[in-house]
Design an enzyme around this catalytic site. Structure first.
Site, PDB file in Angstrom:
ATOM      1  N   GLY A 189       0.821  -1.209   0.000  1.00  0.00           N
ATOM      2  CA  GLY A 189       0.000   0.000   0.000  1.00  0.00           C
ATOM      3  C   GLY A 189       0.847   1.249   0.000  1.00  0.00           C
ATOM      4  CG  ASN A 190      -0.924   4.774   1.680  1.00  0.00           C
ATOM      5  OD1 ASN A 190      -0.609   5.112   2.818  1.00  0.00           O
ATOM      6  ND2 ASN A 190      -2.181   4.462   1.361  1.00  0.00           N
ATOM      7  CB  VAL A 193      -1.517   2.658   5.455  1.00  0.00           C
ATOM      8  CG1 VAL A 193      -1.984   1.394   6.168  1.00  0.00           C
ATOM      9  CG2 VAL A 193      -2.712   3.511   5.059  1.00  0.00           C
ATOM     10  CD  GLU A 211       7.110  -5.570  -1.611  1.00  0.00           C
ATOM     11  OE1 GLU A 211       7.379  -4.721  -2.482  1.00  0.00           O
ATOM     12  OE2 GLU A 211       7.906  -6.436  -1.247  1.00  0.00           O
ATOM     13  CB  CYS A 245       3.152   0.159  -6.629  1.00  0.00           C
ATOM     14  SG  CYS A 245       3.628  -1.545  -7.019  1.00  0.00           S
TER      15      CYS A 245
END
Length: 507
Positions: A189-190, A193, A211, A245
């Protein structure tokens, strides 16, 4: 909901403690069941992705399931080799011992997936977790709600429900889940978070794999086939509507190339998605209105060279190219994660390298050039999660390469054996015998200079250590007969050879 999560984690840990997931045969069975799930539930998977992301029927296997099938087959084929003890080099002190690495399961792994490629980045880590012998709690992203529902409904029909439970929910539920103790957390994710996850993991000293993403640069050198380069860049950028991503986030090129780059990308947008991408089945949609509005805000202050069409009711933003972008532009302040492609001009490769190094380390770096020396130089003088020369995205599909970030783009890696190792404890093992105690005298008190000198030579001077334990008399008695035999043998061979040639000459 918190009670539901607590029970799921508790059941997974109890199931792990039975030891059944440690059996290689059991792991292989579960992996084969997972493969059967992917193949038998293609219709449900495709329908969920179409509803969530506007993904076409042909895009589902290309971007999601074919890669998963390949990863599962690889794990099944090589699992016994990956899980076997791994011998390591020995020193003089351990020459008669067993020295090896034994991979072992970590325990209960939490896999938190993402919404952009919800199968690839959720089931991908799960493959590594199962192969390594762990239990795994699977938390799909609530943003891709239809896919999450498919995973919740059908995955338990194929996998051990106790070892591999699927739990669903939003932010509140995930926060409750993170209060539980896990042996590893794997999050895609980002960065925002990710920091929350690391903070929660720290309370239990839980290791994490993150990741993430970042602004992945794409440098186009003057020395390259621009038509091919722009075709590959356009594919890498606009696949999945730019919600990747490792998508090229922005282009760096010489000012003299900018117009040609724009024209080539414009041509490829038409070739890929027709004159009207909004009606093209292969061009997807932004995941929701929140992300649609975020992307539209990033356009502020930028010059649109291609595209820019949008429709909020469909969460549609057409493939867009932005020209003459400055480093302080709004679109350059965060990862774009959408179909907007800014072009920044640089005067040289030196300036491009400096520009890249002044920013956070990206998940990917793309270089387009026919100059192999420049490729090697950019690899040597920059840092990124991965590097691809003369293509985009394709390193994700290579199971023999570790996939992961560095710095702000993440930590840890997976794919193939790297996923297995990442979710295993590589246990160092030294097995000695209660013999040869004379060798150990030098490490026992009293400590003397002579003992220290002999000990320090253990790894660096084998002949000296060997002679310190074996008397010259024994060496002489063993070596002289061997040398004598070799000497006699050589003399016999030489004499026989001379005689043979003399006989031949006589005839």
């Amino acid at each position: 909901m918190s009670v539901h999560y607590l029970k799921a984690v508790d059941r997974a840990r109890k199931a792990f403690l039975t030891g059944r997931s440690k059996s290689l045969e059991y792991r292989i069975t579960q992996l084969k069941n997972l493969l059967r799930f992917v193949r038998e539930r293609q219709n449900e998977i495709t329908e969920g992705l179409k509803k969530d992301l506007g993904r076409s029927e042909g895009g589902t296997p290309l971007y999601e399931t074919l890669g998963l099938e390949s990863e599962i087959n690889l794990a099944v084929k090589y699992l016994k080799e990956w899980a076997a003890p791994r011998p390591v080099s020995k020193s003089m002190m351990t020459i008669s011992d067993q020295v090896y690495i034994q991979p072992e399961p970590l325990g209960v792994v939490l896999v938190i997936g993402a919404w952009n490629y919800p199968w690839a980045v959720t089931i991908g880590p799960l493959i590594g977790a199962i192969a390594a012998g762990n239990a795994a709690v699977i938390k799909p992203s609530e943003v891709s709600s239809h896919t999450s529902k498919v995973m919740e409904d059908f995955l338990p029909l194929y996998l051990d429900k106790e070892l591999y439970p699927v739990v669903t929910g939003g932010v509140t539920e995930t926060q409750e889940l993170l209060k539980q103790r896990f042996d590893h957390i794997f999050y895609t994710g980002n960065g925002t978070v990710a920091k929350i996850i690391m903070e929660a993991a720290a309370k239990h000293l839980t290791p994490t794999t993150l990741e993430l993403g970042g602004k992945s640069p794409c440098y186009i050198d003057n020395n390259c086939d621009l038509a091919i380069a722009c075709r590959r860049i356009a594919w890498g950028k606009y696949s999945n509507c730019g919600q990747t991503c490792i998508a090229p986030d922005y282009i760096l090129c010489d000012p003299s190339m900018q117009d040609r780059v724009i024209e080539e990308i414009k041509k490829n947008i038409k070739d890929f998605y027709t004159e009207d991408p909004q009606k093209c089945l292969d061009y997807g949609r932004i995941i929701n209105q929140r992300h649609f509005k975020r992307l539209m805000a990033l356009l502020e202050g930028s010059t649109v060279a291609v595209g820019g069409e949008n429709d909020e009711s469909e969460c549609y933003i057409g493939p867009t190219v932005l020209r003459d972008i400055k480093p302080d532009a709004k679109v350059m302040q965060e990862e774009i994660f959408g179909p907007l492609l800014p072009i920044l001009t640089v005067s040289s490769a030196d300036e491009a390298i400096k520009f890249i190094n002044q920013r956070e380390k990206p998940l990917a770096l793309y270089i387009f050039t026919s100059d192999n020396k420049l490729i090697k130089r950019m690899i040597a003088e920059t840092s990124s999660g991965g590097v691809v020369a003369n293509d985009c995205l394709m390193h994700f599909s290579v199971s023999s390469l570790p996939f992961g970030g560095v710095g702000n783009s993440g930590m840890g890696h997976y794919h193939g054996k790297y996923g297995f190792d990442n979710l295993s404890h590589l246990r160092g093992c030294l097995i000695k015998q209660l013999k040869m105690e004379g060798v150990n005298k030098m490490r026992y008190p009293p400590h003397t200079a002579d003992k220290l000198a002999r000990y320090s030579r253990m790894d660096s001077d084998w002949p000296s250590i060997f002679l310190s334990f074996i008397s010259w008399r024994k060496i002489v008695l063993k070596v002289i007969p061997t040398i004598s035999f070799l000497f006699v043998f050589i003399v016999i061979v030489v004499v026989w050879t001379l005689l043979f040639f003399n006989i031949e000459n006589d005839f």
